[in-house]
Design a protein around this motif. Structure first.
Motif, mmCIF file in Angstrom:
data_model
loop_
_atom_site.group_PDB
_atom_site.id
_atom_site.type_symbol
_atom_site.label_atom_id
_atom_site.label_comp_id
_atom_site.label_asym_id
_atom_site.label_seq_id
_atom_site.Cartn_x
_atom_site.Cartn_y
_atom_site.Cartn_z
ATOM 1 N N ILE A 148 74.869 53.686 29.962
ATOM 2 C CA ILE A 148 76.486 52.681 29.798
ATOM 3 C C ILE A 148 77.215 54.639 30.407
ATOM 4 C CG2 ILE A 148 78.006 51.421 29.006
ATOM 5 C CD1 ILE A 148 75.471 50.608 27.352
ATOM 6 N N GLN A 149 77.178 53.811 31.890
ATOM 7 C CA GLN A 149 79.102 54.717 31.699
ATOM 8 C C GLN A 149 80.055 54.247 32.179
ATOM 9 O OE1 GLN A 149 77.934 57.270 35.288
ATOM 10 N NE2 GLN A 149 79.319 58.966 34.648
ATOM 11 N N MET A 150 81.371 54.687 31.832
ATOM 12 C CA MET A 150 82.422 53.751 31.968
ATOM 13 C C MET A 150 83.670 54.882 33.041
ATOM 14 S SD MET A 150 85.647 52.796 29.017
ATOM 15 C CE MET A 150 86.361 54.503 28.215
ATOM 16 N N SER A 151 84.398 54.693 33.904
ATOM 17 C CA SER A 151 85.274 55.765 34.730
ATOM 18 C C SER A 151 86.088 54.515 35.214
ATOM 19 C CB SER A 151 83.794 56.129 35.509
ATOM 20 O OG SER A 151 83.431 55.103 36.764
ATOM 21 N N GLY A 152 87.271 56.143 35.987
ATOM 22 C CA GLY A 152 87.652 56.143 36.979
ATOM 23 C C GLY A 152 88.856 54.866 35.735
ATOM 24 N N GLY A 153 89.964 54.494 37.032
ATOM 25 C CA GLY A 153 91.448 53.773 36.594
ATOM 26 C C GLY A 153 92.320 54.667 35.797
ATOM 27 N N THR A 154 93.546 54.106 35.325
ATOM 28 C CA THR A 154 94.884 54.039 34.069
ATOM 29 C C THR A 154 94.064 53.934 33.148
ATOM 30 O OG1 THR A 154 96.127 52.570 34.843
ATOM 31 C CG2 THR A 154 95.622 53.944 36.452
ATOM 32 N N GLY A 155 95.276 54.990 32.260
ATOM 33 C CA GLY A 155 95.751 54.472 30.855
ATOM 34 C C GLY A 155 94.221 55.137 29.965
ATOM 35 N N ASP A 156 93.349 54.690 29.268
ATOM 36 C CA ASP A 156 92.779 55.138 28.185
ATOM 37 C C ASP A 156 92.161 53.902 27.411
ATOM 38 O OD1 ASP A 156 90.119 56.831 26.625
ATOM 39 O OD2 ASP A 156 92.703 57.450 25.413
ATOM 40 N N LEU A 157 90.366 53.926 27.750
ATOM 41 C CA LEU A 157 89.700 52.742 27.133
ATOM 42 C C LEU A 157 88.427 53.643 26.367
ATOM 43 C CD1 LEU A 157 88.614 50.020 29.973
ATOM 44 C CD2 LEU A 157 90.735 49.983 28.164
ATOM 45 N N ASP A 158 88.618 53.142 24.831
ATOM 46 C CA ASP A 158 87.493 53.931 24.372
ATOM 47 C C ASP A 158 86.207 53.140 23.883
ATOM 48 O OD1 ASP A 158 88.757 55.680 23.397
ATOM 49 O OD2 ASP A 158 89.709 55.334 22.038
ATOM 50 N N LEU A 159 84.695 53.565 24.421
ATOM 51 C CA LEU A 159 83.417 52.949 24.182
ATOM 52 C C LEU A 159 82.543 52.932 23.794
ATOM 53 C CD1 LEU A 159 81.510 51.716 26.317
ATOM 54 C CD2 LEU A 159 80.959 54.503 27.525
ATOM 55 N N HIS A 160 82.273 52.034 23.148
ATOM 56 C CA HIS A 160 82.077 52.108 21.745
ATOM 57 C C HIS A 160 80.138 50.851 22.619
ATOM 58 C CE1 HIS A 160 85.472 51.514 20.702
ATOM 59 N NE2 HIS A 160 85.431 52.262 19.263
ATOM 60 N N VAL A 161 79.273 51.884 21.574
ATOM 61 C CA VAL A 161 77.651 50.616 21.598
ATOM 62 C C VAL A 161 76.990 50.774 20.849
ATOM 63 C CG1 VAL A 161 75.748 50.894 23.291
ATOM 64 C CG2 VAL A 161 77.858 51.660 24.214
ATOM 65 N N ARG A 162 76.715 49.284 20.536
ATOM 66 C CA ARG A 162 75.474 49.350 19.295
ATOM 67 C C ARG A 162 74.384 48.395 19.603
ATOM 68 N NH1 ARG A 162 77.814 46.787 13.908
ATOM 69 N NH2 ARG A 162 76.390 46.224 12.554
ATOM 70 N N TYR A 163 73.254 48.493 18.855
ATOM 71 C CA TYR A 163 72.109 47.550 19.253
ATOM 72 C C TYR A 163 72.175 46.413 18.548
ATOM 73 C CZ TYR A 163 67.181 46.165 19.048
ATOM 74 O OH TYR A 163 66.541 44.981 19.602
ATOM 75 N N THR A 171 81.693 51.040 13.039
ATOM 76 C CA THR A 171 79.991 50.556 13.300
ATOM 77 C C THR A 171 79.760 50.503 14.632
ATOM 78 O OG1 THR A 171 80.633 49.461 11.089
ATOM 79 C CG2 THR A 171 78.426 49.777 12.826
ATOM 80 N N PHE A 172 79.643 51.998 14.651
ATOM 81 C CA PHE A 172 78.411 51.299 16.458
ATOM 82 C C PHE A 172 77.503 53.167 16.285
ATOM 83 C CE2 PHE A 172 82.308 54.054 15.382
ATOM 84 C CZ PHE A 172 82.148 55.622 15.818
ATOM 85 N N ASP A 173 76.541 52.739 17.512
ATOM 86 C CA ASP A 173 75.134 53.537 17.566
ATOM 87 C C ASP A 173 75.866 55.082 18.935
ATOM 88 O OD1 ASP A 173 73.506 51.853 15.875
ATOM 89 O OD2 ASP A 173 72.738 51.489 17.787
ATOM 90 N N CYS A 174 77.367 54.444 19.329
ATOM 91 C CA CYS A 174 77.493 55.732 20.427
ATOM 92 C C CYS A 174 78.703 55.423 20.586
ATOM 93 C CB CYS A 174 76.452 55.682 21.602
ATOM 94 S SG CYS A 174 77.483 56.699 22.551
ATOM 95 N N ARG A 175 79.581 56.754 20.283
ATOM 96 C CA ARG A 175 81.420 55.934 20.717
ATOM 97 C C ARG A 175 81.291 57.688 21.171
ATOM 98 N NH1 ARG A 175 86.162 55.729 16.367
ATOM 99 N NH2 ARG A 175 85.419 57.918 16.165
ATOM 100 N N PRO A 176 81.615 58.170 22.488
ATOM 101 C CA PRO A 176 81.670 59.544 22.430
ATOM 102 C C PRO A 176 83.751 59.417 22.466
ATOM 103 C CG PRO A 176 81.351 58.346 24.369
ATOM 104 C CD PRO A 176 81.356 57.312 23.502
ATOM 105 N N TYR A 177 84.300 58.732 22.252
ATOM 106 C CA TYR A 177 86.018 58.697 21.700
ATOM 107 C C TYR A 177 86.676 60.329 22.785
ATOM 108 C CZ TYR A 177 89.399 58.118 18.469
ATOM 109 O OH TYR A 177 90.557 57.540 17.382
ATOM 110 N N ALA A 178 86.796 60.043 24.064
ATOM 111 C CA ALA A 178 87.021 60.777 24.689
ATOM 112 C C ALA A 178 88.374 60.532 25.032
ATOM 113 C CB ALA A 178 85.606 61.692 25.939
ATOM 114 N N GLY A 179 89.100 61.255 25.697
ATOM 115 C CA GLY A 179 90.699 60.811 26.579
ATOM 116 C C GLY A 179 90.142 60.451 27.929
#
Length: 216
Positions: A148-163, A171-179
């Motif tokens: 699951i890949q997020m990219s591009g655009g402006t601003g800052d979204l944080d990706l959270h994934v869970r089964y 609460t999540f299985d993955c959260r890269p939490y990058a700028g």
């Protein structure tokens, strides 16, 4: 005798009559052969699972399950329903010992998180600070990888994934939490079922892309 005393007397006579009937062999309805589905009706949103069970006289009974519309919801051999799209379906159980005996439950499904198709990117994602944007992707049995890949655009979204359930901010299985918006979650040999994705708008964002790729 006044009206109040008469009413009390008639009530007492009714009670005594009921007791007399019980003593003469009156019994409640026999429920030993009562075939039931639990729950008899349910409501949920697309992407969520619902467990149904079949009972005969209050005890579990062997049945086969069927959905009236597999495009909306499917049901496993154990009565676990996987919801796919919004709509209404009947979930029916037929007794294994006598398939002519059937019982149905009603399931109403409202729209849920946006369903992603494997390998098809969604673009133009954005929002204001504090917005939560929800997606989901179905992973079939035997898949060897989920990315699951997020990219591009402006601003800052944080990706959270869970089964199996929608992630939360804690609460999540993955959260890269990058700028920024370039974040990826990878799951080798992912569990079959629904994977949920939550995008938290950490800073006003526009033009972000998201893609979920399932490798069979």
């Amino acid at each position: 005798m006044d009206i109040r005393s008469a009413a009390r007397l008639s009530g007492l006579l009714l009670v005594l009559a009921a007791v007399g009937c019980a003593e003469d062999g009156y019994s409640t309805t026999d429920v030993s052969n009562l075939f039931e589905i639990d729950p008899p009706y349910a409501g949920t949103e697309a992407g969520q699972a619902v467990q149904f069970s079949a009972m005969l006289g209050g005890d579990p009974v062997a049945v086969t399950w069927e959905s009236s519309d597999p495009a909306i919801a499917t049901v496993s051999s154990t009565g676990l329903v996987s919801t796919i799209n919004a709509g209404f379906v009947a979930i029916t159980a037929a007794q294994t010992a006598n398939p002519s005996i059937i019982k149905s439950a009603s399931l109403s499904i409202i729209p849920g998180p946006i369903l992603l198709a494997s390998g098809v990117a969604v673009s133009g994602i954005g929002g204001d600070v504090g917005d939560l944007i929800r997606y989901r992707v179905n992973v079939p049995a035997g898949a060897t990888n989920l990315v699951i890949q997020m990219s591009g655009g402006t601003g800052d979204l944080d990706l959270h994934v869970r089964y199996g359930q929608m992630p939360t901010l804690s609460t999540f299985d993955c959260r890269p939490y990058a700028g920024g918006n370039n974040e990826t979650c990878t799951f080798p040999n992912p569990t079959a079922g629904v994977w949920f994705i939550l995008l938290d708008v950490y800073d006003d964002a526009t033009g972000v892309s998201l893609v979920a790729t399932v490798t069979p």
